[in-house]
Write an enzyme that holds these catalytic residues in place. Structure first.
Site, mmCIF file in Angstrom:
data_model
loop_
_atom_site.group_PDB
_atom_site.id
_atom_site.type_symbol
_atom_site.label_atom_id
_atom_site.label_comp_id
_atom_site.label_asym_id
_atom_site.label_seq_id
_atom_site.Cartn_x
_atom_site.Cartn_y
_atom_site.Cartn_z
ATOM 1 N N LYS A 103 52.444 43.881 -21.390
ATOM 2 C CA LYS A 103 51.329 42.928 -21.291
ATOM 3 C C LYS A 103 50.123 43.663 -20.734
ATOM 4 C CE LYS A 103 50.336 38.389 -19.138
ATOM 5 N NZ LYS A 103 50.889 37.352 -18.251
ATOM 6 N N SER A 158 50.392 32.781 -20.099
ATOM 7 C CA SER A 158 49.424 33.764 -20.518
ATOM 8 C C SER A 158 50.029 34.947 -21.267
ATOM 9 C CB SER A 158 48.636 34.276 -19.316
ATOM 10 O OG SER A 158 49.497 34.842 -18.360
ATOM 11 N N SER A 182 53.839 31.920 -16.913
ATOM 12 C CA SER A 182 53.297 32.775 -17.968
ATOM 13 C C SER A 182 54.289 33.610 -18.753
ATOM 14 C CB SER A 182 52.220 33.694 -17.381
ATOM 15 O OG SER A 182 51.125 32.920 -16.954
#
Lengths: 471, 92, 469
Positions: free
Chosen positions: A73, A148, A172
């Protein structure tokens, strides 16, 4: 043989038996990304050269993930590879150091495949807040992958990565995992080092794996967990219980969380519960009223910490700096106003307000009290129960733009995931079915602190029973 | 509890600026967010002393190499002779 | 005088750099004088993803300072974030301590108008230093982050100080005590000791406190006094004119000795303190404190007493000798080698104050012994000292022997010189016999010259007085 279809464990076994090489794995994934990512948009950066180089030198004896690349990420620092947090503020920023988890993965023989799209600075539940690009849910291109860590979940679901590491502050990792039909774990707060994770909410952020199988997830977790001298909030991990006796297992289902879920989600959770019951577990429905204020407390606490953590982005030492300004104050204000997206600014404002004189006690302090109450409530439950089974999300993946006009509607997406976040407890999401339209539904297993071993064991059982079919 | 939130004041604390339209939207957002954050219950305050640092586990006072100045300055939007530069600050 | 009707009420905030090898939250060096930005890392630069780790030594030193300053040590303590924007602050927050400081309720005893007075210390807390800014006309402002993260303790006094003199004495005492603990170099010129003054005025006899101003940019003892004197007058003048004293921060100008209002920062004081989430709170055990307390050296006040009692020194001499712990250590070592510690004290105070390099203590002790035994006079002592300082490798014993510097004290040895001097100074002799006792000096001087300074002057005077009766 399409290598991208294999799990990490399968790849590892094949590598050790010399049936395949690391180069072949790297090439397979790079090809898949080249083919698919134009549609899906999971990747911000693809490390074509770096991946091929590293795969040539892979030492497959190092560990069970040696020779297998990882997708990361884009809020986890990777030395020499741009780390943008999907923000204009850090566009082109190249960290001069690797996050501790990246160091651990590299020492284990893995290497970085690419950096994944996300909601800017981790703020959002759909990845629509990325300043850089759009990521689509691989199950339905008109729908969000969640956030996210949307890029991470989408990449793993669409076979664009063998596994990913991402971060979870309020859900997330878990929520996008549920939306994309993959497995995501938010470990106990303090079990994985945050050194190198771009901070959003320091007392809530945790790094965790996203994988296609539970066994893969456990494998990665065991490699990345552990005390780190560079992160004072990490603890010596104490993992109890290797083998479990399902017939002695007591599982609680929380009514407040079930009530928040749509009919199709509820149906799948109940089915999962029945499966566990058939295996011998005892399932009870409980009420945890403290949970109702958890979401509000979460938004106050996380925004307050974020407003402080994001203050360093002032255009001085790195990051976005406007070209024209009157003086330094103007430079800072303009750089921040242009560099940050709408949601980020909104949360910074909320956090600044919650900490400011006159409001600090009414908002921030009270939210911390609620946090304490939630922690205590969970402590009480885990005295009599081993695990909590809950929905991961109130519904399935929604359409792009659906939550646009009402920020609180977006915030309510986190209602099922936030309680474990503010209590610092480990929580895993695994896919337990699809709705009529074929959209994935995830179930959440929440345990007491450092009970990851138990969670993984029960998840493996459930996974075997459910027999979820990916893309 | 009706609050009069001074968006301009908070924005200045946060070093952000908003035009009139954005300010209006923010005011509306704030109202709904704060309603939602709403009446947080007042609970008993207990400073949790369980997660404390042990003093002998703190970092030892030994020097280790940092990051070279060249690499640090590579990321700086503007630098001069090893310093990071910004517009002149009036210290008065 | 209108100023006599008022009294000044002063509290001081003193920042002290701790002498640790590494910074408070990272392992970068704290060494002074490096090229800009060469002692930095992701943590002190505030790079994305970096996290602070607390330096064990910094905590130890802060507790040591607290104990030396008679403070209570808070057993449960933590760090807090102080949020504000400034280009010398990489994270846009300073990690400091807000409501649970490490130490509190201490004091320093000073002497004021001949009496002992206690100046209270409200609190001492740990925090990190900011970077250095250089303002350049063309390039703008240049930032050096080397000092970002250097450990500081902030020592806040109660508003117990009532004069510029007390303020200076307080800071000097603080400095001396901290020097003895070894936690800091406390050099004002180098910035390892910084002083901000909070001053308000009120009519004598009033108990209410007036509005106070904070004075900054004071970096010497002289300036502390100057700034206070100026500010006192400024505030009294304003009050006399019926004006309200604005609570503000004022900058002391070293060139004209005045204080000027600084442009108020818009949101000054709006720091949004909250507990630092990246560093858990810590519990300090009694054991830990005892270990540090045991390692505390004898502090200046106690040292002074000890020297006065053990060596019979005057208070003034003891004060001068205990100002600096390494000089004091030297004195004690040399004093253990001589039977004449008072002579040693005199020599150190009059001849060796400016000396960066002290002579070999054993040699100096020897000189003191010869002096005390009257084998040499003070001239010779000075000569020997000079030789020592210039690198002469011979022992004082050797030098005396080789250069024939032994004091001449016996009547037989002195008589020839005395007679010669009488013969050559008839006028002075007559003056003396006529009643001018001061005339003896000239004759004595003559004897000193003819003996190359080796004569025992006291003895010579005695003999002369006898002979010229």
């Amino acid at each position: 043989m399409d290598l991208t279809l294999l799990s990490v464990i399968e790849l590892s076994e094949a590598l050790k038996k010399h049936e395949i090489t690391s180069i072949e794995i790297a090439e397979a994934y790079l090809q898949r990304i080249a083919k698919k990512d134009g549609e899906i948009g999971a990747y911000i950066t693809v490390c074509n050269q770096g991946t091929l180089e590293a795969s040539k030198n892979a030492d497959t004896s190092l560990s069970d993930i040696a020779g297998i690349p990882v997708a990361v990420k884009d809020n986890i620092c990777t030395k020499g590879i741009t780390t943008t947090c999907a923000s204009k503020m850090l566009y082109g920023y190249v960290p001069p150091y690797d996050a501790s988890v990246i160091e651990k993965l590299k020492s284990a023989g893995s290497f970085v495949l690419g950096k994944l799209n996300m909601d800017e600075f981790g703020m959002g539940s759909s990845t629509e807040n990325s300043a850089l690009k759009l990521t689509r849910n691989p199950y339905d291109y008109d729908r969000v992958p969640g956030g996210s860590s949307g890029g991470a979940a989408a990449a793993v679901a669409a076979y664009e990565a063998p596994f990913a590491i991402a971060s979870d502050t309020g859900g997330s990792i878990r929520q996008p995992a549920a939306f994309c039909g993959v497995v995501g774990m938010k470990p106990t707060y303090g079990s994985v080092s945050r050194y190198g994770l771009v901070a959003f909410a320091s007392s809530l952020d945790q790094i965790g794996p996203i994988t296609r199988t539970v066994r893969d997830n456990r494998l990665i977790f065991n490699i990345i967990c552990g005390k780190d001298a560079r992160d004072s909030t990490t603890a010596e991990s104490v993992y109890e219980r290797d083998a479990i006796d399902i017939s002695s297992l007591r599982i609680a289902v929380l009514s407040e969380l079930m009530d928040s879920a749509s009919a199709d989600v509820k149906e799948k959770i109940i089915k999962a519960a029945s499966k566990l019951e058939r295996l011998g577990a005892q399932i009870d429905i409980l009420s945890l009223p403290e949970i109702k204020s958890a979401l509000s407390a979460y938004y106050i606490i996380s925004s307050a910490e974020a407003s402080s953590n994001l203050a360093r982005y002032d255009g001085v030492r790195y990051g976005y700096r406007v070209k024209n300004f009157d003086d330094i104050d103007d430079m800072m204000i303009q750089s921040r106003s242009e560099g940050f997206g709408e949601e980020v600014k909104r949360r910074i404002m909320l956090g600044t307000f919650a900490l400011s004189t006159g409001y600090h006690d009414a908002y921030y302090k009270r939210a911390k009290h609620v946090q304490r109450a939630v922690i205590n409530a969970f402590d009480r439950i885990f005295k009599s129960y081993d695990l909590i089974l809950a929905p991961t999300t109130p519904g399935v993946a929604f359409r792009f733009g659906e939550m646009k006009n009402d920020p609180t509607a977006m915030y309510r997406q986190d209602i099922c995931t936030v309680p474990a976040s503010i209590a610092g407890l480990p929580a895993l999401s695994l896919p337990v079915g699809k709705n009529a339209a074929g959209l994935p539904i995830g179930a959440q297993l929440i345990g007491a602190a450092f009970s990851e071993n138990l969670i993984y064991s029960v998840a493996e059982l459930l996974e075997r029973e459910v027999k979820y079919c990916g893309l | 509890m009706k609050r009069r939130i001074d968006i301009k004041h908070i924005a200045s604390l946060a070093k952000l600026s908003f035009d009139d339209q954005e300010t209006a939207i923010l005011e509306k957002n704030f109202e709904s967010i704060l309603d939602f954050a709403g009446e947080l219950p007042i609970l008993v305050d207990a400073d949790d002393m369980s997660d404390v640092l042990e003093l002998d586990k703190l970092r030892d006072d030994h020097i280790s190499a940092g990051i070279s100045v060249d690499i640090l300055l590579k990321q700086a939007p503007s630098s001069l002779n090893g310093f990071i530069s910004v517009p002149k600050v009036i210290e008065n | 005088m209108v100023y006599d009707v008022y009294e000044m009420v002063i509290g001081l905030e003193v920042h002290v750099e701790l002498k640790t090898e590494t910074k408070i939250f990272c392992s970068c060096s704290t060494a002074f004088g490096a090229e800009p930005n060469t002692q930095c890392c992701p943590v002190c630069m505030g790079l994305p993803g970096a996290l602070p780790t607390l330096n064990k030594k910094a905590v130890e030193y802060a507790i040591k300072a607290g104990l030396a300053l008679n403070c209570d040590i808070n057993r449960y303590t933590r760090m807090d974030r102080k949020n504000y924007f400034y280009p010398d602050l990489p994270k846009a927050y300073q990690i400091s301590q807000y409501d649970l400081p490490l130490c509190k309720n201490g004091y320093v005893e000073i002497e004021s108008s001949g009496k002992r007075k206690k100046i209270g210390i409200t609190r001492i807390h740990l925090e990190e230093d900011a970077g250095k800014l250089i303002h350049d006309a063309d390039a703008g402002t240049l930032i050096d982050c080397n000092r970002c993260g250097v450990p500081l303790i902030e020592i806040v006094s109660e508003p117990d100080i009532r004069s510029a003199e007390e303020a200076v004495t307080y800071v000097k005492s603080l400095r001396s005590i901290l020097l003895y603990t070894g936690v800091s170099d406390v050099k004002m010129q180098e910035g390892s000791l910084r002083c901000d003054v909070n001053l308000s005025v009120r009519r004598r006899g009033d108990s209410m406190l007036g509005n106070r101003c904070e004075l900054k940019n004071i970096n010497s003892f002289r300036f502390i006094a100057e700034a206070i004197e100026y500010e006192f007058r400024r505030q009294v003048d304003a009050v006399e004119r019926g004006e309200l004293i604005v609570i503000e921060t004022r900058r002391f100008d070293q060139n004209d000795g005045k204080t000027y209002a600084m442009r108020p920062k818009e949101d000054a004081g709006e720091y949004r303190f909250f507990p630092e989430p990246d560093i858990p709170a810590f519990l300090i055990s009694d054991d830990y404190i005892s270990k540090i307390a045991v390692e505390l050296p004898m502090l200046p006040d106690a040292k002074k007493e000890m020297l006065m009692v053990k060596y019979g020194l005057t208070k003034y001499d003891a004060e001068l000798l205990t100002e600096n712990p390494s000089r004091c250590e030297y004195y004690e070592f040399a004093a253990s080698k001589t039977n004449y510690p008072k002579i040693l004290a005199n020599i150190m105070i009059s001849e060796l104050t400016e000396c960066a390099c002290l002579p070999d203590a054993e040699m100096l002790a020897q000189i003191c012994n010869f002096s005390g035994e009257e084998r040499i006079n003070s001239n010779t002592a000075k000569k020997l000292l000079t030789s020592l300082l210039n690198g002469d490798k011979r022992t004082p014993e050797d030098i005396i022997r080789e250069e024939n510097l032994e004091q001449i004290s016996s009547v037989e040895a002195l008589m020839p010189f005395v007679e010669e001097a009488i013969a050559g100074n008839q006028k002075s002799v007559n003056d003396y016999k006529a009643g001018k006792s001061a005339a003896l000096k000239a004759i004595v001087g003559s004897v000193m010259r003819s003996t190359s300074g080796r004569a025992n002057a006291v003895k010579v005077s005695e003999i002369l007085a006898d002979v010229l009766k």
